[in-house]
Design a protein around this motif. Structure first.
Motif, mmCIF file in Angstrom:
data_model
loop_
_atom_site.group_PDB
_atom_site.id
_atom_site.type_symbol
_atom_site.label_atom_id
_atom_site.label_comp_id
_atom_site.label_asym_id
_atom_site.label_seq_id
_atom_site.Cartn_x
_atom_site.Cartn_y
_atom_site.Cartn_z
ATOM 1 N N ARG A 1 0.826 -1.218 0.000
ATOM 2 C CA ARG A 1 0.000 0.000 0.000
ATOM 3 C C ARG A 1 0.855 1.260 0.000
ATOM 4 O O ARG A 1 0.518 2.227 -0.654
ATOM 5 C CB ARG A 1 -0.925 0.020 1.208
ATOM 6 C CG ARG A 1 -1.862 -1.137 1.294
ATOM 7 C CD ARG A 1 -2.799 -1.159 0.132
ATOM 8 N NE ARG A 1 -3.575 -2.396 0.169
ATOM 9 C CZ ARG A 1 -4.577 -2.643 -0.631
ATOM 10 N NH1 ARG A 1 -4.917 -1.772 -1.547
ATOM 11 N NH2 ARG A 1 -5.211 -3.776 -0.558
ATOM 12 N N ILE A 2 1.898 1.256 0.811
ATOM 13 C CA ILE A 2 2.831 2.388 0.851
ATOM 14 C C ILE A 2 4.237 1.818 0.911
ATOM 15 O O ILE A 2 4.428 0.641 1.213
ATOM 16 C CB ILE A 2 2.590 3.319 2.065
ATOM 17 C CG1 ILE A 2 2.803 2.575 3.376
ATOM 18 C CG2 ILE A 2 1.227 3.980 1.994
ATOM 19 C CD1 ILE A 2 2.839 3.460 4.601
ATOM 20 N N GLY A 3 5.194 2.666 0.654
ATOM 21 C CA GLY A 3 6.577 2.228 0.751
ATOM 22 C C GLY A 3 7.516 3.279 0.202
ATOM 23 O O GLY A 3 7.105 4.391 -0.157
ATOM 24 N N CYS A 4 8.769 2.932 0.149
ATOM 25 C CA CYS A 4 9.764 3.834 -0.408
ATOM 26 C C CYS A 4 10.884 3.010 -1.013
ATOM 27 O O CYS A 4 11.114 1.876 -0.626
ATOM 28 C CB CYS A 4 10.288 4.810 0.634
ATOM 29 S SG CYS A 4 10.921 4.046 2.127
ATOM 30 N N GLY A 5 11.535 3.614 -1.975
ATOM 31 C CA GLY A 5 12.613 2.947 -2.675
ATOM 32 C C GLY A 5 13.570 3.983 -3.224
ATOM 33 O O GLY A 5 13.586 5.138 -2.793
ATOM 34 N N GLN A 6 14.334 3.598 -4.218
ATOM 35 C CA GLN A 6 15.361 4.496 -4.735
ATOM 36 C C GLN A 6 14.790 5.738 -5.408
ATOM 37 O O GLN A 6 15.438 6.774 -5.447
ATOM 38 C CB GLN A 6 16.263 3.751 -5.711
ATOM 39 C CG GLN A 6 15.594 3.348 -7.000
ATOM 40 C CD GLN A 6 16.510 2.517 -7.862
ATOM 41 O OE1 GLN A 6 17.269 1.709 -7.353
ATOM 42 N NE2 GLN A 6 16.424 2.710 -9.153
ATOM 43 N N TYR A 7 13.567 5.666 -5.936
ATOM 44 C CA TYR A 7 12.997 6.811 -6.634
ATOM 45 C C TYR A 7 12.253 7.767 -5.704
ATOM 46 O O TYR A 7 12.106 8.935 -6.000
ATOM 47 C CB TYR A 7 12.048 6.340 -7.732
ATOM 48 C CG TYR A 7 12.743 5.487 -8.752
ATOM 49 C CD1 TYR A 7 13.701 6.022 -9.606
ATOM 50 C CD2 TYR A 7 12.461 4.129 -8.844
ATOM 51 C CE1 TYR A 7 14.345 5.237 -10.532
ATOM 52 C CE2 TYR A 7 13.107 3.336 -9.774
ATOM 53 C CZ TYR A 7 14.051 3.893 -10.616
ATOM 54 O OH TYR A 7 14.697 3.114 -11.524
ATOM 55 N N GLY A 8 11.750 7.252 -4.598
ATOM 56 C CA GLY A 8 11.018 8.092 -3.668
ATOM 57 C C GLY A 8 9.990 7.302 -2.885
ATOM 58 O O GLY A 8 10.052 6.079 -2.793
ATOM 59 N N VAL A 9 9.018 8.013 -2.353
ATOM 60 C CA VAL A 9 7.937 7.433 -1.559
ATOM 61 C C VAL A 9 6.789 7.116 -2.493
ATOM 62 O O VAL A 9 6.452 7.914 -3.366
ATOM 63 C CB VAL A 9 7.482 8.424 -0.470
ATOM 64 C CG1 VAL A 9 6.250 7.920 0.243
ATOM 65 C CG2 VAL A 9 8.601 8.682 0.517
ATOM 66 N N PHE A 10 6.171 5.956 -2.306
ATOM 67 C CA PHE A 10 4.988 5.656 -3.107
ATOM 68 C C PHE A 10 3.828 5.278 -2.210
ATOM 69 O O PHE A 10 4.008 4.790 -1.098
ATOM 70 C CB PHE A 10 5.270 4.549 -4.133
ATOM 71 C CG PHE A 10 5.536 3.204 -3.548
ATOM 72 C CD1 PHE A 10 4.506 2.314 -3.305
ATOM 73 C CD2 PHE A 10 6.827 2.814 -3.254
ATOM 74 C CE1 PHE A 10 4.757 1.062 -2.777
ATOM 75 C CE2 PHE A 10 7.094 1.569 -2.733
ATOM 76 C CZ PHE A 10 6.053 0.691 -2.486
ATOM 77 N N ALA A 11 2.629 5.568 -2.700
ATOM 78 C CA ALA A 11 1.408 5.208 -2.003
ATOM 79 C C ALA A 11 0.376 4.779 -3.035
ATOM 80 O O ALA A 11 0.314 5.342 -4.127
ATOM 81 C CB ALA A 11 0.870 6.389 -1.190
ATOM 82 N N GLU A 12 -0.401 3.778 -2.674
ATOM 83 C CA GLU A 12 -1.436 3.293 -3.575
ATOM 84 C C GLU A 12 -2.409 4.428 -3.895
ATOM 85 O O GLU A 12 -2.838 5.168 -3.010
ATOM 86 C CB GLU A 12 -2.194 2.142 -2.916
ATOM 87 C CG GLU A 12 -3.345 1.634 -3.759
ATOM 88 C CD GLU A 12 -4.244 0.686 -3.018
ATOM 89 O OE1 GLU A 12 -4.867 -0.137 -3.671
ATOM 90 O OE2 GLU A 12 -4.340 0.787 -1.779
ATOM 91 N N GLY A 13 -2.748 4.572 -5.144
ATOM 92 C CA GLY A 13 -3.701 5.592 -5.555
ATOM 93 C C GLY A 13 -3.128 6.994 -5.609
ATOM 94 O O GLY A 13 -3.856 7.943 -5.851
ATOM 95 N N LEU A 14 -1.840 7.147 -5.377
ATOM 96 C CA LEU A 14 -1.192 8.467 -5.443
ATOM 97 C C LEU A 14 -0.095 8.448 -6.498
ATOM 98 O O LEU A 14 -0.171 9.144 -7.498
ATOM 99 C CB LEU A 14 -0.620 8.855 -4.092
ATOM 100 C CG LEU A 14 0.117 10.195 -4.019
ATOM 101 C CD1 LEU A 14 -0.815 11.338 -4.367
ATOM 102 C CD2 LEU A 14 0.721 10.405 -2.650
ATOM 103 N N GLY A 15 0.930 7.659 -6.292
ATOM 104 C CA GLY A 15 2.038 7.577 -7.223
ATOM 105 C C GLY A 15 3.359 7.580 -6.486
ATOM 106 O O GLY A 15 3.422 7.303 -5.286
ATOM 107 N N ILE A 16 4.420 7.915 -7.216
ATOM 108 C CA ILE A 16 5.756 7.963 -6.631
ATOM 109 C C ILE A 16 6.143 9.431 -6.471
ATOM 110 O O ILE A 16 6.174 10.180 -7.441
ATOM 111 C CB ILE A 16 6.786 7.259 -7.527
ATOM 112 C CG1 ILE A 16 6.374 5.805 -7.764
ATOM 113 C CG2 ILE A 16 8.166 7.316 -6.885
ATOM 114 C CD1 ILE A 16 7.225 5.098 -8.789
ATOM 115 N N ILE A 17 6.446 9.829 -5.241
ATOM 116 C CA ILE A 17 6.873 11.197 -4.938
ATOM 117 C C ILE A 17 8.393 11.184 -4.880
ATOM 118 O O ILE A 17 8.978 10.419 -4.115
ATOM 119 C CB ILE A 17 6.298 11.659 -3.587
ATOM 120 C CG1 ILE A 17 4.791 11.519 -3.580
ATOM 121 C CG2 ILE A 17 6.726 13.082 -3.284
ATOM 122 C CD1 ILE A 17 4.206 11.496 -2.211
ATOM 123 N N SER A 18 9.018 12.012 -5.681
ATOM 124 C CA SER A 18 10.483 12.003 -5.736
ATOM 125 C C SER A 18 11.077 12.501 -4.423
ATOM 126 O O SER A 18 10.497 13.348 -3.734
ATOM 127 C CB SER A 18 10.971 12.870 -6.893
ATOM 128 O OG SER A 18 10.730 14.222 -6.615
#
Length: 171
Positions: free
Chosen positions: A68-85
């Motif tokens: 549902r949520i998480g973070c990785g090398q590109y940024g923070v991601f959340a379901e229904g939102l996207g990847i925030i740099s």
């Protein structure tokens, strides 16, 4: 890039406590609908629609194991939102809220840029059938709020992992 392609620190909804109330409300709504249709009672049918609407809204809580949520090398991601740099995130903070004697935890992600510029990948367009379902985040101004108590990891661990990864990737 889809949500299933995300790697790194990911969090799903908890497996045990959250499912039971959704099943109970769905079962209650189905019973009320059956009795309401059998008796031709509009009040019972309206109550059934409310109960079934609540169960439909909370259906994502039943989909355990899905990130549902998480973070990785590109940024923070959340379901229904996207990847925030990472470059668009000013700060990440864990906030404790005292609600009627119970402590709720929220992860606050403060953005430096408007959301449209902060998103590397935009997942806000959802299929029609998922439009009225629960999302694991809300947006207030330039702050994304993520309630953490429904997830399968402790709130402190989630906040610490997000902050640690931000410090590593934002350099």
């Amino acid at each position: 890039m889809s949500q299933d392609d995300m790697h790194g620190y990911t969090v799903a909804y908890e497996r045990e406590e959250l499912q039971f109330p959704v099943y109970v409300v769905a079962f209650t709504g189905a019973c009320l609908a059956t009795v309401g249709l059998a008796l031709d009672n509009v009040f019972l049918i309206a109550l059934a629609l409310l109960a079934l609407g609540f169960a439909y809204y909370n259906y994502p809580l039943l989909e355990t194991g899905k990130q549902r949520i998480g973070c990785g090398q590109y940024g923070v991601f959340a379901e229904g939102l996207g990847i925030i740099s990472w470059r668009s995130i000013k700060a990440i903070e864990l906030k404790q809220l005292d609600v009627r004697g119970s402590i709720d935890h929220e992860l606050l992600i403060m953005l430096e840029d408007p959301l449209e510029r902060a998103l590397l990948v935009d997942w806000r367009r959802r299929p029609f059938y998922r439009f009225l379902m629960r999302l694991p985040w809300s947006l207030k101004g330039s702050v994304i709020r993520i309630p953490l108590d429904a997830f399968d990891r402790p709130p402190e661990e989630i906040a610490q992992s997000f902050t640690r990864m931000m410090g590593f990737y934002k350099r």
